[in-house]
Motif scaffolding. Sequence first.
Motif, mmCIF file in Angstrom:
data_model
loop_
_atom_site.group_PDB
_atom_site.id
_atom_site.type_symbol
_atom_site.label_atom_id
_atom_site.label_comp_id
_atom_site.label_asym_id
_atom_site.label_seq_id
_atom_site.Cartn_x
_atom_site.Cartn_y
_atom_site.Cartn_z
ATOM 1 N N ASP A 347 0.831 -1.209 0.000
ATOM 2 C CA ASP A 347 0.000 0.000 0.000
ATOM 3 C C ASP A 347 0.866 1.261 0.000
ATOM 4 O O ASP A 347 0.566 2.226 -0.714
ATOM 5 C CB ASP A 347 -0.927 0.021 1.216
ATOM 6 C CG ASP A 347 -2.019 -1.036 1.128
ATOM 7 O OD1 ASP A 347 -2.286 -1.518 0.000
ATOM 8 O OD2 ASP A 347 -2.597 -1.384 2.172
ATOM 9 N N GLU A 348 1.931 1.254 0.780
ATOM 10 C CA GLU A 348 2.825 2.411 0.820
ATOM 11 C C GLU A 348 3.530 2.592 -0.521
ATOM 12 O O GLU A 348 3.704 3.721 -1.005
ATOM 13 C CB GLU A 348 3.845 2.240 1.946
ATOM 14 C CG GLU A 348 4.817 3.406 2.094
ATOM 15 C CD GLU A 348 4.129 4.702 2.465
ATOM 16 O OE1 GLU A 348 4.680 5.781 2.128
ATOM 17 O OE2 GLU A 348 3.042 4.652 3.079
ATOM 18 N N ALA A 351 1.068 4.163 -2.938
ATOM 19 C CA ALA A 351 0.876 5.587 -2.673
ATOM 20 C C ALA A 351 2.048 6.399 -3.195
ATOM 21 O O ALA A 351 1.869 7.491 -3.757
ATOM 22 C CB ALA A 351 0.686 5.818 -1.173
#
Length: 394
Positions: A347-348, A351
């Motif tokens: 997820d990081e 992003a």
Amino acid sequence: MALTRIYIVAGELSGDILGAGVMRELKARHPGVAFRGIGGPRMLAEGMHSCFALETLSVMGLVEVVKHLPELLRVRRTLKADALAWQPDVMLGIDAPDFNLGLERALRSTGITTAHYVSPSVWAWRQGRVKGIARSVDAMLTLLPFEADFYREHRVPVAFVGHPLADEMPLENDRQAARKALGLTPEALTLAILPGSRASEIRFMGTTFLAAAEALCRRFEALQVVIPAASPARHEALAALLAEHPALAARITLVDGQSREAMVASDAVLLTSGTAALEAMLCHRAMLVAYKMAPATHWLAKRLVKTPWISLPNLIAGEAIVPELIQDAATPETIAESLSAMLDDADERAALEARFATMHAALQRGASARAVDAIEALAAGQSLNQASFNEEPP
């Protein structure tokens, strides 16, 4: 006004690429425009009359520059006389600041309009040089927005034109297609390692990067690693290092060139600083920057460099979005720990990829066209409109 004569001096192959782009745009807008100065094969193909070979200015290192100084001064005097006799509408220096800024200053003092394309790193060290730049040019054309901010703060006319690499690289890329092209497993977690294009970078970082890769391969059983070699000499040096790490052999793909493809194929990139960090950002890939240098060089750099970061993604963002491990901090253990956290957090990474895509779009402005916009404004005697040259892109 119609432009008829443009004097351009490029100092190396990267400048030849930029110069050719500017020449193409000028020819499209001003048929019949003529070019003199110094250029390489691309500029020659666009119609440049080059007074000297491009390699004349390609001198690197203090000792080499001192050795060739009499010849470089002779070349600069010759170019000054040639430009004064030709009387161009604008003289454009591309990079090579130690040579070009002196020539630009000499010509500007006679009334010839001058511009410089690609800012020296005056924002990072020896900031007092900006006073000399202000006396040398009617405008600085910058590739990056924070550079333009620096010149505005010092009241030097500036145009942020965008970065040609951002124009060249697509806003969307295909990770799976890049893996297939490199012979990698399409669905496997992938790390790209770019240890640098210089022999000294391989010497300082090669063993450290491979030791970190060994630790990561123990941590992630399916991890595959791709390492692009920048040249045949770097390939040979990397192959010799890999021979010392037989446990990595089955997990590493060593390729020739194809650094961009390797970055696109990756989930994360481990690299030394420099243009590679900008390219990784333009590939929209999470990265870790690690760098070591000779102790004396590092001691001096700490006292001279005025920026909080060394990587271009952080400098462009104005904050630490890319981890940097410098000198003693760049150990195999700390590198592996930081990359483990990165590879564990999809997820990081997603992003950050989205953030990089936005930053990419902000740099993708049609640099050659905007450079010519600035040249035309200067030739017409207009002051550069800071709002129009530095606004956010639509």
